[in-house]
Design a protein around this motif. Structure first.
Motif, PDB file in Angstrom:
ATOM      1  N   HIS A   1      -8.694  -4.092  -0.172  1.00  0.00           N
ATOM      2  CA  HIS A   1      -9.647  -3.118   0.206  1.00  0.00           C
ATOM      3  C   HIS A   1      -8.914  -1.677   0.301  1.00  0.00           C
ATOM      4  O   HIS A   1      -7.991  -1.601   1.261  1.00  0.00           O
ATOM      5  N   ILE A   2      -9.312  -0.942  -0.521  1.00  0.00           N
ATOM      6  CA  ILE A   2      -8.830   0.471  -0.774  1.00  0.00           C
ATOM      7  C   ILE A   2      -9.671   1.588  -1.243  1.00  0.00           C
ATOM      8  O   ILE A   2     -10.775   1.220  -1.553  1.00  0.00           O
ATOM      9  N   PRO A   3      -9.212   2.763  -1.035  1.00  0.00           N
ATOM     10  CA  PRO A   3      -9.921   3.969  -1.371  1.00  0.00           C
ATOM     11  C   PRO A   3      -9.829   4.332  -2.894  1.00  0.00           C
ATOM     12  O   PRO A   3      -8.443   3.983  -3.357  1.00  0.00           O
ATOM     13  N   PHE A   4     -10.638   4.644  -3.564  1.00  0.00           N
ATOM     14  CA  PHE A   4     -10.565   4.813  -5.058  1.00  0.00           C
ATOM     15  C   PHE A   4     -11.133   6.321  -5.450  1.00  0.00           C
ATOM     16  O   PHE A   4     -11.897   6.842  -4.420  1.00  0.00           O
TER      17      PHE A   4
ATOM     18  N   ILE B   1      -9.267   5.490 -10.139  1.00  0.00           N
ATOM     19  CA  ILE B   1      -7.859   5.635  -9.782  1.00  0.00           C
ATOM     20  C   ILE B   1      -7.508   5.249  -8.106  1.00  0.00           C
ATOM     21  O   ILE B   1      -8.402   5.607  -7.294  1.00  0.00           O
ATOM     22  N   CYS B   2      -6.476   4.396  -7.850  1.00  0.00           N
ATOM     23  CA  CYS B   2      -6.145   3.992  -6.563  1.00  0.00           C
ATOM     24  C   CYS B   2      -4.782   3.793  -6.609  1.00  0.00           C
ATOM     25  O   CYS B   2      -3.920   4.067  -7.690  1.00  0.00           O
ATOM     26  N   HIS B   3      -4.164   3.399  -5.326  1.00  0.00           N
ATOM     27  CA  HIS B   3      -2.787   2.879  -5.326  1.00  0.00           C
ATOM     28  C   HIS B   3      -2.998   1.698  -4.135  1.00  0.00           C
ATOM     29  O   HIS B   3      -3.491   1.707  -3.392  1.00  0.00           O
TER      30      HIS B   3
ATOM     31  N   ARG C   1     -10.116  -2.290 -17.275  1.00  0.00           N
ATOM     32  CA  ARG C   1      -8.874  -2.726 -17.725  1.00  0.00           C
ATOM     33  C   ARG C   1      -7.667  -1.969 -16.953  1.00  0.00           C
ATOM     34  O   ARG C   1      -7.809  -0.646 -16.977  1.00  0.00           O
ATOM     35  N   PRO C   2      -7.022  -2.418 -16.122  1.00  0.00           N
ATOM     36  CA  PRO C   2      -6.234  -1.731 -15.367  1.00  0.00           C
ATOM     37  C   PRO C   2      -4.734  -1.181 -16.132  1.00  0.00           C
ATOM     38  O   PRO C   2      -4.424  -1.988 -16.968  1.00  0.00           O
ATOM     39  N   GLN C   3      -4.172  -0.302 -15.728  1.00  0.00           N
ATOM     40  CA  GLN C   3      -3.157   0.179 -16.303  1.00  0.00           C
ATOM     41  C   GLN C   3      -2.009   0.919 -15.040  1.00  0.00           C
ATOM     42  O   GLN C   3      -2.762   1.408 -14.010  1.00  0.00           O
ATOM     43  N   LEU C   4      -0.883   0.344 -14.811  1.00  0.00           N
ATOM     44  CA  LEU C   4       0.187   0.782 -13.821  1.00  0.00           C
ATOM     45  C   LEU C   4       0.495   1.865 -14.132  1.00  0.00           C
ATOM     46  O   LEU C   4       0.556   2.484 -15.170  1.00  0.00           O
ATOM     47  N   ILE C   5       0.615   2.749 -12.683  1.00  0.00           N
ATOM     48  CA  ILE C   5       1.200   4.133 -12.755  1.00  0.00           C
ATOM     49  C   ILE C   5       2.410   4.153 -12.077  1.00  0.00           C
ATOM     50  O   ILE C   5       2.283   3.836 -10.671  1.00  0.00           O
ATOM     51  N   THR C   6       3.441   4.291 -12.573  1.00  0.00           N
ATOM     52  CA  THR C   6       4.978   4.248 -11.599  1.00  0.00           C
ATOM     53  C   THR C   6       5.649   5.633 -11.686  1.00  0.00           C
ATOM     54  O   THR C   6       6.410   5.569 -10.800  1.00  0.00           O
ATOM     55  N   GLU C   7       5.202   6.527 -12.400  1.00  0.00           N
ATOM     56  CA  GLU C   7       5.855   7.756 -12.361  1.00  0.00           C
ATOM     57  C   GLU C   7       5.790   8.360 -11.196  1.00  0.00           C
ATOM     58  O   GLU C   7       4.562   8.782 -10.803  1.00  0.00           O
ATOM     59  N   THR C   8       6.722   9.088 -10.664  1.00  0.00           N
ATOM     60  CA  THR C   8       6.709   9.823  -9.403  1.00  0.00           C
ATOM     61  C   THR C   8       5.680  10.933  -9.249  1.00  0.00           C
ATOM     62  O   THR C   8       5.030  10.890  -8.552  1.00  0.00           O
TER      63      THR C   8
ATOM     64  N   ASN D   1       7.918   5.557  -3.683  1.00  0.00           N
ATOM     65  CA  ASN D   1       8.829   4.321  -4.313  1.00  0.00           C
ATOM     66  C   ASN D   1       8.010   2.927  -3.778  1.00  0.00           C
ATOM     67  O   ASN D   1       8.310   2.060  -4.263  1.00  0.00           O
ATOM     68  N   ALA D   2       7.368   2.875  -2.594  1.00  0.00           N
ATOM     69  CA  ALA D   2       6.563   1.861  -1.976  1.00  0.00           C
ATOM     70  C   ALA D   2       5.384   1.619  -2.531  1.00  0.00           C
ATOM     71  O   ALA D   2       4.689   0.698  -2.057  1.00  0.00           O
ATOM     72  N   ILE D   3       4.649   2.562  -3.426  1.00  0.00           N
ATOM     73  CA  ILE D   3       3.379   2.295  -4.062  1.00  0.00           C
ATOM     74  C   ILE D   3       3.460   2.047  -5.368  1.00  0.00           C
ATOM     75  O   ILE D   3       4.227   2.637  -6.019  1.00  0.00           O
ATOM     76  N   ILE D   4       2.224   1.705  -5.962  1.00  0.00           N
ATOM     77  CA  ILE D   4       2.020   1.322  -7.287  1.00  0.00           C
ATOM     78  C   ILE D   4       0.753   2.126  -7.599  1.00  0.00           C
ATOM     79  O   ILE D   4      -0.231   1.701  -6.865  1.00  0.00           O
ATOM     80  N   GLY D   5       0.495   3.002  -8.532  1.00  0.00           N
ATOM     81  CA  GLY D   5      -0.761   3.466  -9.018  1.00  0.00           C
ATOM     82  C   GLY D   5      -1.470   2.749  -9.874  1.00  0.00           C
ATOM     83  O   GLY D   5      -0.710   2.017 -10.773  1.00  0.00           O
ATOM     84  N   ILE D   6      -2.715   2.633  -9.918  1.00  0.00           N
ATOM     85  CA  ILE D   6      -3.390   1.729 -10.823  1.00  0.00           C
ATOM     86  C   ILE D   6      -4.720   2.627 -11.418  1.00  0.00           C
ATOM     87  O   ILE D   6      -5.344   3.226 -10.402  1.00  0.00           O
TER      88      ILE D   6
END
Length: 193
Positions: free
Chosen positions: A39-42, A52-54, A104-111, A143-148
Motif C-alpha cells: 500500500h503506497i502512494p503513486f 511511479i512509486c518507491h 510492466r515494472p522497471q526498477l529505478i536505482t540511480e540516486t 539507498n534504503a529505497i527502490i523506485g518503480i
C-alpha cells in the motif's frame, strides 16, 4: 475486474483525474508464487503513460517484479447501499469507484532519479499544508529505497453508483449517503446522474 456496461468509465481525462485524486493504491504482484500487495502512494509520469512509486529495499516485492505484469488498484469513496432505500425491489449492494492498472515494472536505482521520485511525492502531498516541509534528507537514505516505474498496458475503471436503478432510487441513494456521512460518494453519485 468485472465491469457491467453501465458502470464502465472510458473517458481518459476522467480516469486520470481519478488516479491523481486517489493516488494511494495497492501494488500487487507475485512474491515467491503468492500474491503480494504493498500500500503506497503513486504519481503519473508527465506523459501519463506510467505510474511511479518507491518501496523499501527490505520489501521483497521489488526483487522479481520486472519479470512479471503488475496490477495497481486505486479506490475512491465507497459505502453500503440498502435495498430499503429503493422504491422498487432490490438487494443489498455497495457503491464505489475503482481503477485497476496493469503494467510492466522497471526498477529505478540511480540516486538522482530516486531523489526526483521522493521530491515529486513530497511536493504533491506537502502542497496542501500551510507550511510545507522542504525535502531535507541525507543522500544515503535514498539507498534504503527502490523506485518503480510501471509502464501502463491496460486501464480499467468502474464507477458503480446505482446507474442501474431508476432516477428516483438514485436520488434516494444520494440522500442516504449524505446522511451516513459519505459526502464524496454522494457527490460522485449525483455527478453520474
Amino acid at each position: 475486474m468485472y465491469i457491467p456496461e453501465h458502470f464502465n468509465v472510458t473517458d481518459k481525462e476522467e480516469i486520470l483525474a481519478f488516479i491523481k485524486a486517489n493516488a494511494f493504491g495497492q501494488l500487487i504482484s507475485l512474491v515467491e508464487g503468492k500474491l503480494f500487495s504493498s500500500h503506497i502512494p503513486f504519481f503519473l509520469s508527465d506523459d501519463n503513460q506510467s505510474l511511479i512509486c518507491h518501496i523499501a529495499k527490505r520489501n521483497p516485492q521489488w526483487e522479481n517484479i520486472e519479470d512479471q505484469e503488475a496490477l495497481v488498484t486505486f479506490q475512491g469513496p465507497h459505502d453500503y447501499v440498502s435495498p430499503s432505500w429503493y422504491s422498487s425491489s432490490g438487494v443489498p449492494t455497495w457503491n464505489y469507484q475503482s481503477v485497476h492498472i496493469y503494467g510492466r515494472p522497471q526498477l529505478i536505482t540511480e540516486t538522482e532519479q530516486l531523489s526526483t521520485i521522493v521530491n515529486e511525492l513530497t511536493g504533491i502531498y506537502e502542497s496542501s499544508l500551510e507550511k510545507p516541509w522542504e525535502p531535507e534528507y541525507k543522500e544515503s537514505m535514498l539507498n534504503a529505497i527502490i523506485g518503480i516505474k510501471i509502464k501502463i498496458t491496460d486501464i480499467q475503471c468502474k464507477y458503480k453508483l446505482s446507474q442501474n436503478r431508476s432516477a428516483n432510487d438514485r436520488l434516494q441513494v444520494i440522500e442516504e449517503h449524505k446522511k451516513r456521512g459519505s459526502s464524496k460518494l454522494s457527490s460522485a453519485t449525483k455527478n453520474a446522474l
